[in-house]
Design a protein around this motif. Structure first.
Motif, PDB file in Angstrom:
ATOM      1  N   HIS A 126       0.843  -1.194   0.000  1.00 27.44           N
ATOM      2  CA  HIS A 126       0.000   0.000   0.000  1.00 27.44           C
ATOM      3  C   HIS A 126       0.879   1.245   0.000  1.00 27.44           C
ATOM      4  N   SER A 127       0.619   2.181  -0.925  1.00 23.19           N
ATOM      5  CA  SER A 127       1.306   3.459  -0.983  1.00 23.19           C
ATOM      6  C   SER A 127       2.815   3.251  -1.093  1.00 23.19           C
ATOM      7  N   ASN A 139      -3.051   2.015  -4.137  1.00 20.98           N
ATOM      8  CA  ASN A 139      -2.833   3.458  -3.959  1.00 20.98           C
ATOM      9  C   ASN A 139      -1.370   3.824  -4.177  1.00 20.98           C
ATOM     10  N   VAL A 160       1.988   5.475  -6.068  1.00 23.16           N
ATOM     11  CA  VAL A 160       2.312   6.737  -6.733  1.00 23.16           C
ATOM     12  C   VAL A 160       3.215   6.468  -7.935  1.00 23.16           C
ATOM     13  N   TRP A 186      -6.195  12.352   4.219  1.00 18.47           N
ATOM     14  CA  TRP A 186      -6.592  10.973   3.949  1.00 18.47           C
ATOM     15  C   TRP A 186      -8.096  10.738   4.063  1.00 18.47           C
ATOM     16  N   THR A 242      -6.617   1.571  -6.987  1.00 17.21           N
ATOM     17  CA  THR A 242      -6.673   2.800  -6.200  1.00 17.21           C
ATOM     18  C   THR A 242      -8.120   3.261  -6.083  1.00 17.21           C
ATOM     19  N   ASP A 293      -8.816   9.364  -4.602  1.00 17.54           N
ATOM     20  CA  ASP A 293      -7.453   9.494  -4.092  1.00 17.54           C
ATOM     21  C   ASP A 293      -6.733  10.545  -4.931  1.00 17.54           C
ATOM     22  N   ASN A 339      -3.773  11.883  -4.402  1.00 17.38           N
ATOM     23  CA  ASN A 339      -2.316  11.790  -4.414  1.00 17.38           C
ATOM     24  C   ASN A 339      -1.812  10.506  -5.073  1.00 17.38           C
ATOM     25  N   SER A 340      -2.595   9.456  -5.046  1.00 16.78           N
ATOM     26  CA  SER A 340      -2.285   8.216  -5.765  1.00 16.78           C
ATOM     27  C   SER A 340      -3.437   8.004  -6.745  1.00 16.78           C
ATOM     28  N   THR A 341      -3.441   8.793  -7.779  1.00 18.06           N
ATOM     29  CA  THR A 341      -4.616   8.963  -8.633  1.00 18.06           C
ATOM     30  C   THR A 341      -4.896   7.747  -9.520  1.00 18.06           C
ATOM     31  N   LYS A 363     -10.796   6.704  -1.053  1.00 17.50           N
ATOM     32  CA  LYS A 363      -9.651   7.606  -0.944  1.00 17.50           C
ATOM     33  C   LYS A 363      -8.381   6.800  -0.645  1.00 17.50           C
ATOM     34  N   HIS A 364      -7.341   7.518  -0.165  1.00 15.77           N
ATOM     35  CA  HIS A 364      -6.025   6.901  -0.057  1.00 15.77           C
ATOM     36  C   HIS A 364      -5.977   5.746   0.937  1.00 15.77           C
TER      37      HIS A 364
END
Length: 594
Positions: free
Chosen positions: A96-97, A121, A123, A157, A214, A218, A220-222, A245-246
């Protein structure tokens, strides 16, 4: 059995981890500021069929700090060392992320150790403004448990304020952020801030099946990032979860875990059609929102008899060569005749041919007895009165699920200026009074519009607090300040008028008429304080001076909810709502099943 989240272990190198369950092994890697325990929901839902291992990344949980200038390889080496310690030769990896970047690094550095990978999520190639914002946050990191920084992260978040349904998830995230080692967090976040381009040129070498998932919300992690990674990975798939969301892993664990399990358990393709939430009835309704024409498709059967069915699944394919297509259901009575024919014709119907459409959508034994027709060049029946006809050779028959696609090479065609028959949402559609005709209407006619934008309706607020719909003297032009188009143009509003919605006369002055359309509007510029976009469910509470307009809006809200619009005709005191058209004789019209 004890709570899996409490069975914490430590590897010889100091790495903290949680292990539970049995079966195919899965390694979970959390994001910056979290720890292995945030995977508690996934562990509980997957331990019956998987050997689940959740690792504390370097600098998190009970694991040692990463180097001061850490690299993704440091985190990947930590995870591979844990797999060696546990005797796991190959695992599925879920990250994740920041954990998704580590998962990719493991799969790229040691492909034999990764059977499949799920990046949640993640990037990838942040836009410049977003990249700068992340770098600034990394540079501004404070001491342990910085309340201001934690509050900003939670707001980013989950929203500010946190929605009632997400308070538990937000609490889980906040507890992790408050307990994480400040130095470990800072070193890891600085890496996270610059690692979004680490795999730009390497993802083409990601051999393992990969799911990039994702949330639609979200920022930021589109979704675009996940789609881009899925396109680069040779066996990549993209899945965007609506409304998430994230931190969707803890905000909607059941939904997220369902898709993780489906992918890891051998689903080769993420498809909405296999989602248990997929509603076939709603899917059909959505398809019916496309306004189409209506056709009768004809051919000659094996014994020389004319055959035909009604369909709106017609489209052009190519100009050179001239190709068109139409679809027929495999269970249709005429499927055998059409799928084996060398020729067929497509007759586009006029507004005067609703009866013919109904006949050919039915199971009538002799449909052609009720229509006038003649043979075309191919011998296929061409129906008199059609707006256009296309006489075709069969170019290709394509198998497509429960339908067959007939692709025809047009040998001959004719067309005329008649008005075509429309079809939408299960009914024949006749828009009625055209905007062209309205332009020539008497100048005293008031023309207005109910203009919608993403579930909101456009109003003008008057100085005394009332709300009114945009309206003017006649349809007019943008240069005519008194007309509807002129009033919209003066406020810089871009609108598209659609169907007629209401026509009424003044009871006191029958010579004065009111005509209102439905339509769509672009979001207006925020500078004009008189312009308001009001949520549809709040319209009932507005102050609207004209009782006729108030009554019309009440009907609009109801009919929009029911997805069944009509046209009101009368005066402001009494009248009737007339459907746009009578329902089509058979639901089979949508796909040409007769």
């Amino acid at each position: 059995m004890a709570d899996a989240a409490l069975i914490r272990r430590t590897a010889p190198d100091g790495t903290g981890f949680i292990r539970a369950g049995s079966g195919a092994p899965v390694l979970f890697i959390h994001g910056v500021g979290m720890n292995a325990a945030v995977w508690q929901p996934q562990i509980e839902m997957m331990k019956d069929r998987h050997d689940v291992v959740a690792i504390d990344m370097l600098g998190h949980g009970s694991s040692p700090l990463p180097p001061e200038n850490a690299k993704l390889s440091d985190f990947a080496d930590q995870a591979i060392a844990l797999l060696d310690q546990l005797g796991l030769a190959s695992v599925a990896v879920v990250g994740h992320s920041m954990g998704a970047l580590v998962a990719q690094e493991i799969a790229l550095r040691a492909p034999s150790r990764v059977s499949s990978i799920v990046c949640l999520n993640a990037v990838f190639r942040r836009p410049p403004a977003m990249a700068e914002a992340v770098r600034e946050r990394a540079a501004a990191l404070g001491g342990h448990g910085d309340p201001q920084a934690i509050a900003a992260t939670i707001a980013r978040w989950f929203g500010e304020p946190v929605p009632a349904g997400l308070t538990g998830a937000a609490g889980t995230a906040r507890s992790a952020l408050e307990s994480v080692d400040a130095q470990g967090y800072a070193r890891t976040y600085r890496l996270f801030a610059r690692a979004d381009t680490e795999h730009v040129d390497r993802l083409v070498g990601l051999a393992a099946p990969a799911l990039f998932m994702t949330g639609s919300e979200d920022r930021n992690s589109t979704p675009a990032m996940s789609a881009a990674m899925a396109r680069l990975a040779p066996n990549g798939q993209c899945l965007v979860l609506s409304g998430e969301k994230h931190m969707m892993t803890i905000a909607s664990p059941e939904k997220v875990t369902h898709h993780i399990r489906a992918f890891l358990d051998g689903t080769t393709e993420v498809s909405v059609g296999t989602d248990p939430a997929f509603d076939a009835t709603e899917f059909r309704r959505a398809l019916g929102s496309f306004l189409t024409g209506v056709t009768i498709v004809t051919t000659i059967g094996t014994e020389g008899e004319p055959r035909g069915f009604t369909a709106n699944s017609f489209t052009s394919v190519s100009l050179e060569p001239p190709l068109v297509l139409v679809c027929i259901a495999k269970k249709a009575l005429g499927h055998q005749a059409f799928s084996t024919s060398r020729w067929f014709a497509i007759n586009i119907l006029s507004e005067a041919q609703k009866t013919e459409s109904g006949i050919f959508a039915s199971k009538a034994s002799d449909k052609f007895a009720a229509v006038a027709w003649q043979s075309g060049q191919t011998g296929s029946p061409l129906i008199d009165g059609s707006v256009a006809v296309f006489d075709c050779d069969m170019e290709q028959l394509v198998d497509a699920g429960d339908h067959s696609i007939l692709i025809g090479r047009v040998r001959d065609f004719t067309h005329n200026g008649a008005q075509p028959l429309g079809y939408c949402r299960g009914t024949y559609v006749t828009p009625g009074l055209s905007q062209e005709a309205l332009a020539a209407a008497p100048q005293g006619t008031e023309v207005g519009a109910i203009l919608e934008n993403e579930g909101r309706v456009l109003f003008f607020e008057t100085s005394d607090g009332f709300h009114e719909l945009p309206a003017g003297r006649g349809l007019g032009t943008p240069q005519d300040a008194r007309s509807l188009k002129g009033r919209l143009a003066a406020k810089g509003i871009g609108a598209q008028l659609g169907f007629l919605f209401a026509v009424w006369d003044d009871a006191a002055d029958p010579s004065r008429s009111h005509v209102y359309y439905r339509g769509m509007v672009d979001a207006p510029a925020s500078g004009d304080r008189q312009v308001r976009l009001v949520d549809i469910d709040r319209i009932a509470g507005l102050s609207i001076a004209d009782p006729a307009v108030r009554s019309m809006l009440t009907r609009y809200v109801r009919e929009r909810t029911e997805d069944a619009f009509g046209v009101y005709v009368g005066n402001e005191v009494e009248g009737e709502v007339r459907p746009l058209a009578r329902p089509a004789p058979s639901a089979a019209l949508q796909s040409g099943r007769r």
